[in-house]
Design an enzyme around this catalytic site. Structure first.
Site, PDB file in Angstrom:
ATOM      1  N   CYS A   1      20.267   5.305  -5.022  1.00  0.00           N
ATOM      2  CA  CYS A   1      21.070   4.294  -4.336  1.00  0.00           C
ATOM      3  C   CYS A   1      22.174   5.049  -3.612  1.00  0.00           C
ATOM      4  O   CYS A   1      22.366   6.239  -3.820  1.00  0.00           O
ATOM      5  CB  CYS A   1      21.740   3.348  -5.334  1.00  0.00           C
ATOM      6  SG  CYS A   1      20.600   2.498  -6.414  1.00  0.00           S
TER       7      CYS A   1
ATOM      8  N   ARG B   1      18.985   6.062   1.316  1.00  0.00           N
ATOM      9  CA  ARG B   1      18.902   6.212  -0.132  1.00  0.00           C
ATOM     10  C   ARG B   1      18.467   4.931  -0.835  1.00  0.00           C
ATOM     11  O   ARG B   1      18.235   4.928  -2.051  1.00  0.00           O
ATOM     12  CB  ARG B   1      20.265   6.626  -0.706  1.00  0.00           C
ATOM     13  CG  ARG B   1      20.807   7.924  -0.147  1.00  0.00           C
ATOM     14  CD  ARG B   1      22.156   8.241  -0.736  1.00  0.00           C
ATOM     15  NE  ARG B   1      22.085   8.386  -2.171  1.00  0.00           N
ATOM     16  CZ  ARG B   1      21.705   9.487  -2.809  1.00  0.00           C
ATOM     17  NH1 ARG B   1      21.380  10.553  -2.121  1.00  0.00           N
ATOM     18  NH2 ARG B   1      21.664   9.522  -4.117  1.00  0.00           N
TER      19      ARG B   1
ATOM     20  N   TRP C   1      18.550   0.821  -4.341  1.00  0.00           N
ATOM     21  CA  TRP C   1      17.107   1.099  -4.443  1.00  0.00           C
ATOM     22  C   TRP C   1      16.770   0.750  -5.887  1.00  0.00           C
ATOM     23  O   TRP C   1      17.123   1.471  -6.815  1.00  0.00           O
ATOM     24  CB  TRP C   1      16.843   2.572  -4.150  1.00  0.00           C
ATOM     25  CG  TRP C   1      15.423   2.991  -4.350  1.00  0.00           C
ATOM     26  CD1 TRP C   1      14.894   3.663  -5.421  1.00  0.00           C
ATOM     27  CD2 TRP C   1      14.344   2.797  -3.443  1.00  0.00           C
ATOM     28  NE1 TRP C   1      13.567   3.882  -5.222  1.00  0.00           N
ATOM     29  CE2 TRP C   1      13.197   3.371  -4.022  1.00  0.00           C
ATOM     30  CE3 TRP C   1      14.220   2.185  -2.187  1.00  0.00           C
ATOM     31  CZ2 TRP C   1      11.956   3.351  -3.392  1.00  0.00           C
ATOM     32  CZ3 TRP C   1      12.977   2.180  -1.572  1.00  0.00           C
ATOM     33  CH2 TRP C   1      11.866   2.758  -2.169  1.00  0.00           C
TER      34      TRP C   1
ATOM     35  N   ASN D   1      24.792   4.695  -9.125  1.00  0.00           N
ATOM     36  CA  ASN D   1      23.532   5.288  -8.690  1.00  0.00           C
ATOM     37  C   ASN D   1      23.003   6.095  -9.866  1.00  0.00           C
ATOM     38  O   ASN D   1      23.715   6.952 -10.381  1.00  0.00           O
ATOM     39  CB  ASN D   1      23.801   6.181  -7.474  1.00  0.00           C
ATOM     40  CG  ASN D   1      22.678   7.165  -7.177  1.00  0.00           C
ATOM     41  OD1 ASN D   1      22.915   8.240  -6.675  1.00  0.00           O
ATOM     42  ND2 ASN D   1      21.455   6.798  -7.463  1.00  0.00           N
ATOM     43  N   GLY D   2      21.769   5.807 -10.296  1.00  0.00           N
ATOM     44  CA  GLY D   2      21.196   6.548 -11.416  1.00  0.00           C
ATOM     45  C   GLY D   2      20.543   5.602 -12.404  1.00  0.00           C
ATOM     46  O   GLY D   2      20.289   4.440 -12.090  1.00  0.00           O
TER      47      GLY D   2
ATOM     48  N   GLU E   1      -5.225  17.586  -1.596  1.00  0.00           N
ATOM     49  CA  GLU E   1      -3.896  17.203  -1.127  1.00  0.00           C
ATOM     50  C   GLU E   1      -3.324  18.273  -0.187  1.00  0.00           C
ATOM     51  O   GLU E   1      -2.697  17.942   0.825  1.00  0.00           O
ATOM     52  CB  GLU E   1      -2.978  16.962  -2.336  1.00  0.00           C
ATOM     53  CG  GLU E   1      -1.536  16.645  -2.005  1.00  0.00           C
ATOM     54  CD  GLU E   1      -1.339  15.405  -1.136  1.00  0.00           C
ATOM     55  OE1 GLU E   1      -2.307  14.661  -0.914  1.00  0.00           O
ATOM     56  OE2 GLU E   1      -0.218  15.210  -0.652  1.00  0.00           O
TER      57      GLU E   1
ATOM     58  N   LYS F   1      -2.195  17.477   3.646  1.00  0.00           N
ATOM     59  CA  LYS F   1      -0.839  17.757   4.150  1.00  0.00           C
ATOM     60  C   LYS F   1      -0.930  18.547   5.452  1.00  0.00           C
ATOM     61  O   LYS F   1      -0.261  18.229   6.419  1.00  0.00           O
ATOM     62  CB  LYS F   1      -0.013  18.569   3.141  1.00  0.00           C
ATOM     63  CG  LYS F   1       0.575  17.828   1.969  1.00  0.00           C
ATOM     64  CD  LYS F   1       1.690  16.872   2.275  1.00  0.00           C
ATOM     65  CE  LYS F   1       1.219  15.515   2.620  1.00  0.00           C
ATOM     66  NZ  LYS F   1       0.757  14.601   1.658  1.00  0.00           N
TER      67      LYS F   1
ATOM     68  N   GLU G   1      -2.391  16.390   8.431  1.00  0.00           N
ATOM     69  CA  GLU G   1      -1.645  15.230   8.946  1.00  0.00           C
ATOM     70  C   GLU G   1      -0.382  15.622   9.706  1.00  0.00           C
ATOM     71  O   GLU G   1       0.030  14.889  10.599  1.00  0.00           O
ATOM     72  CB  GLU G   1      -1.354  14.195   7.858  1.00  0.00           C
ATOM     73  CG  GLU G   1      -0.286  14.524   6.877  1.00  0.00           C
ATOM     74  CD  GLU G   1      -0.040  13.397   5.871  1.00  0.00           C
ATOM     75  OE1 GLU G   1      -0.026  12.227   6.259  1.00  0.00           O
ATOM     76  OE2 GLU G   1       0.153  13.719   4.679  1.00  0.00           O
TER      77      GLU G   1
ATOM     78  N   HIS H   1     -22.665  25.134  -1.465  1.00  0.00           N
ATOM     79  CA  HIS H   1     -23.561  24.039  -1.060  1.00  0.00           C
ATOM     80  C   HIS H   1     -23.330  23.627   0.387  1.00  0.00           C
ATOM     81  O   HIS H   1     -23.763  22.546   0.793  1.00  0.00           O
ATOM     82  CB  HIS H   1     -23.389  22.847  -1.999  1.00  0.00           C
ATOM     83  CG  HIS H   1     -23.708  23.169  -3.417  1.00  0.00           C
ATOM     84  ND1 HIS H   1     -24.984  23.475  -3.841  1.00  0.00           N
ATOM     85  CD2 HIS H   1     -22.914  23.281  -4.523  1.00  0.00           C
ATOM     86  CE1 HIS H   1     -24.965  23.754  -5.135  1.00  0.00           C
ATOM     87  NE2 HIS H   1     -23.716  23.651  -5.572  1.00  0.00           N
TER      88      HIS H   1
ATOM     89  N   LYS I   1       4.028   5.162   7.906  1.00  0.00           N
ATOM     90  CA  LYS I   1       4.401   5.413   6.510  1.00  0.00           C
ATOM     91  C   LYS I   1       3.714   4.424   5.578  1.00  0.00           C
ATOM     92  O   LYS I   1       3.254   4.783   4.510  1.00  0.00           O
ATOM     93  CB  LYS I   1       5.938   5.315   6.372  1.00  0.00           C
ATOM     94  CG  LYS I   1       6.462   5.643   4.977  1.00  0.00           C
ATOM     95  CD  LYS I   1       6.241   7.107   4.628  1.00  0.00           C
ATOM     96  CE  LYS I   1       6.592   7.441   3.201  1.00  0.00           C
ATOM     97  NZ  LYS I   1       5.976   8.714   2.767  1.00  0.00           N
TER      98      LYS I   1
HETATM   99  O1  M6R Z   1       1.938   3.902   0.007  1.00  0.00           O
HETATM  100  P1  M6R Z   1       0.651   4.492  -0.516  1.00  0.00           P
HETATM  101  O2  M6R Z   1       0.851   5.549  -1.496  1.00  0.00           O
HETATM  102  O3  M6R Z   1      -0.297   3.437  -0.994  1.00  0.00           O
HETATM  103  O4  M6R Z   1      -0.016   5.131   0.786  1.00  0.00           O
HETATM  104  C1  M6R Z   1      -1.308   5.647   0.744  1.00  0.00           C
HETATM  105  C2  M6R Z   1      -1.549   6.550   1.937  1.00  0.00           C
HETATM  106  O5  M6R Z   1      -1.437   5.834   3.134  1.00  0.00           O
HETATM  107  C3  M6R Z   1      -0.572   7.731   1.972  1.00  0.00           C
HETATM  108  O6  M6R Z   1      -0.597   8.453   0.777  1.00  0.00           O
HETATM  109  C4  M6R Z   1      -0.920   8.668   3.132  1.00  0.00           C
HETATM  110  O7  M6R Z   1      -2.126   9.316   2.871  1.00  0.00           O
HETATM  111  C5  M6R Z   1       0.220   9.676   3.354  1.00  0.00           C
HETATM  112  N1  M6R Z   1       0.521   9.783   4.740  1.00  0.00           N
HETATM  113  C6  M6R Z   1      -0.103  11.032   2.885  1.00  0.00           C
HETATM  114  O8  M6R Z   1       0.917  11.938   3.121  1.00  0.00           O
END
Ligand code: M6R
Length: 608
Positions: free
Chosen positions: A2, A27, A74, A98-99, A482, A486, A489, A505, A603
């Site tokens: 927060c 925050r 938050w 906050n905490g 993952e 990263k 993307e 394979h 996002k």
């Molecule tokens: O909000 P969510 O965790 O459900 O979102 C899922 C994906 O859209 C999200 O993880 C996406 O793959 C990210 N951009 C990865 O960095």
């Protein structure tokens, strides 16, 4: 996470508090409030929703005065709603916090026994009551806060104002940030520097276990034990924009560096730091729930799906319960066999991802029990689930998920240990050993973050590559997926993550001297097999970048090594993902892409 702000000076403070909160909105942004002293009394305004709602309320009905505190929330305890918004008031006292107060349940019981009534679901309201009890008994505000802090366990940055003193604020810090701003006849306090910069560039960072009293004349700082603290202000030279990112160039980099704190906050109140035991009440899943589980089905998308894969491995390993991880976007379109006896774990940072929400709803309609593992309080998935295990990573701004991923790994690891204990598949000794290591992970992560400069050098060496491969086995296979996600993307480099055993394979055909192959080689049960896979890559001249906890392992094999500290196998992903996040970040930044808002992505994905 927060944001808090405080002001003592000569100007009308409500607009100053609002502006400060606007700088802290990153925050938290589910509700906000202020308490302003008008010389006679405290006026409190609170509003659910974004800060504009509080601004509108203050415009309709202004509050006047030159001393005040403010908060943007938050949610951690209690859903986003006006009654849970800060400040919380008891008698003459108003508090913003906050905490997370870990022992809030026992303190609340004790306060109720003394006849105290609670108006919110928050852990913060107990602080207002405790300070009020002390001041009513005759203590000064400063001493009342000190006496209160001695009863609290957990993380806090707090600001306290009393109706009895129109020109004083008391502040305290433990494990949540708090900084004082020193001006000419003005003192401020805030969770972060940007909120202060319009009024002061000379700041004093409070340390854990310190409390401060601020007036127009200056600050008095002491430790909880009563020792005086003399600390000269430091001059901030950052621009406002730099300051909003904590001095980091991008939110993603800031969030990568926030991971140790995100893990600590996710464990807080659930794993005891003192004796490394689990506190299951906070886990959102009871022993009765566990007794009925026949199978666990994880549903998630993107990065959260990779965390779900980790959950599946650990649940099978530690709790010996059949577990599968399903892409939520596929689940609904194949008439799944699911129902009573299935525990569905819906994993999502936002809690709003349309595919995950729809898949979990479908499972619920068919009779499954739903546990949400989400970061955003009161989000759609949390609302539809039977129970929720929140990750406490705080708001994540960068589109590429980093701190929320590791907070999900931590939450799912706790869940696996908890289920293992409930089902008696995990001995108390082994659970104890795991939990003792778990509480070390944030510091081990910090040592990985210290290698950022070296990772940048490695990133430079692969800057112009078109493709990259990421390989891992066992728990590291989810990390490989993952790591590849990263990189692709944010840098737009084509990257694939593979389970090491799959190389022969098909993907091995891609390997030549131009192909960077990032290999996850922690000392774990799959190391030997992984080393054979790496030999296959080296035999084709592949450019191996090895993530290791023991440098000797990759000697003669790797062009570069990325070092992590040794840990127990279940925790390796929490450490090994960090250099991969940094690698992606630096490749993207050096290529000049829009790191925080990569092209074509959002996002929160609220379309199916
Ligand atoms: O909000 P969510 O965790 O459900 O979102 C899922 C994906 O859209 C999200 O993880 C996406 O793959 C990210 N951009 C990865 O960095």
């Amino acid at each position: 996470m927060c944001g808090i702000i405080g002001y003592v000076g000569n100007e009308e403070c409500a607009p100053i508090l609002l502006e400060g909160l606007r700088r802290l909105e990153y925050r938290g942004y589910d509700s906000a409030g202020v308490a302003v002293h008008d010389g006679t009394q405290l006026n409190v305004r609170r509003a659910a929703g974004k800060l504009t709602a509080l601004g509108d309320s203050l415009a309709r009905s202004p509050v006047h005065g030159t001393t005040g505190i403010g908060h943007t929330r938050w949610a951690t305890h209690g859903k986003p709603a006006e009654r849970n918004a800060h400040p919380h008031v008891s008698g003459d006292i108003a508090v913003v916090h906050n905490g997370i107060i870990e022992n809030h349940v026992e303190l609340k019981h004790a306060l109720r026994a003394k006849g105290r009534e609670f108006l919110s679901d928050t852990d913060t309201e107990i602080v207002a009551h405790l300070v009020d009890i002390e001041t009513t008994a005759g203590a000064t505000l400063f001493e009342a806060v000190r006496a209160t802090l001695k009863q609290l366990r957990g993380a806090y940055a707090i600001a306290v104002i009393s109706k009895r003193d129109a020109h004083t604020l008391v502040l305290a810090k433990n494990a949540s940030p708090l900084v004082l701003g020193v001006g000419d006849g003005v003192m401020l306090a805030a969770s972060d520097v940007p909120a202060l910069l319009a009024h002061s560039r000379d700041v004093i960072f409070l340390e854990d276990g310190e409390l401060a009293e601020i007036t127009r004349e200056g600050a008095r700082i002491e430790t909880l034990a009563g020792a005086k603290v003399e600390r000269a202000p430091v001059r901030i030279t950052w621009s406002l924009m730099q300051a909003e990112r904590g001095g980091y160039k991008h939110f993603m980099l800031k969030e990568i560096h926030e991971q140790p704190r995100a893990i600590e906050d996710t464990l807080r109140g659930r794993v005891s730091w003192e004796d490394a035991s689990l506190e299951p009440a906070e886990m959102g899943i009871s022993a009765a729930d566990v007794a009925g589980i026949r199978r666990v089905v994880f549903l998630a998308c993107g990065t959260s799906f990779h965390a779900a894969l980790h959950g599946r491995y650990l649940l099978e390993g530690l709790a010996r319960v059949p577990a599968v991880a399903e892409l939520a976007s596929e689940f609904r379109y194949r008439d799944p066999v699911i129902g009573a006896g299935d525990l569905v774990v819906a994993v999502s940072q936002s809690g709003e991802t349309a595919d995950t929400l729809a898949a979990a709803k479908e499972a619920k309609e068919r009779g499954a029990r739903i546990l949400a593992v989400v970061n955003v309080q009161g989000s759609a998935i949390a609302r539809m689930a039977h129970g929720t295990l929140y990750t406490h990573a705080g708001p994540e701004i960068g589109v590429a998920s980093t701190k929320c991923f590791t907070a999900q790994l931590a939450a799912l690891t706790m869940l696996a240990i908890h289920l293992g204990r409930c089902r008696d598949t995990l001995s108390a000794d082994r659970a104890g050993a795991l939990l003792r290591e778990f509480v070390q992970i944030p510091n081990k992560m910090r040592t990985v973050l210290e290698t950022a400069k070296h990772v940048e050098t490695v990133a430079r060496s692969i800057l112009h590559t078109r493709d990259a491969l990421f390989l891992g086995r066992g728990l590291s296979s989810a990390v490989a997926l993952e790591g590849a996600l990263k990189l692709k993307e944010i840098s737009y480099v084509h990257a694939e993550g593979y389970a090491g055993g799959e190389m022969k394979h098909g993907p091995l055909a891609l390997v030549d001297r131009d192909m960077p192959v990032v290999c996850l080689l922690p000392t774990d049960s799959t190391l030997e097999k992984m080393l054979s896979n790496v030999q296959e890559v080296r035999a084709r001249d592949g450019n191996v970048i090895a993530v290791v906890d023991d440098e000797t392992v990759a000697k003669d094999l790797a062009t570069h090594t990325l070092r992590i500290p040794p840990t127990l196998e279940p925790f390796t992903p929490l450490l090994s993902i960090v250099p991969l996040q940094l690698l992606s970040y630096y490749v993207a930044d050096l290529r000049g892409t829009d790191v925080d808002q990569p092209r074509n992505l959002a996002k929160t994905v609220t379309v199916e």
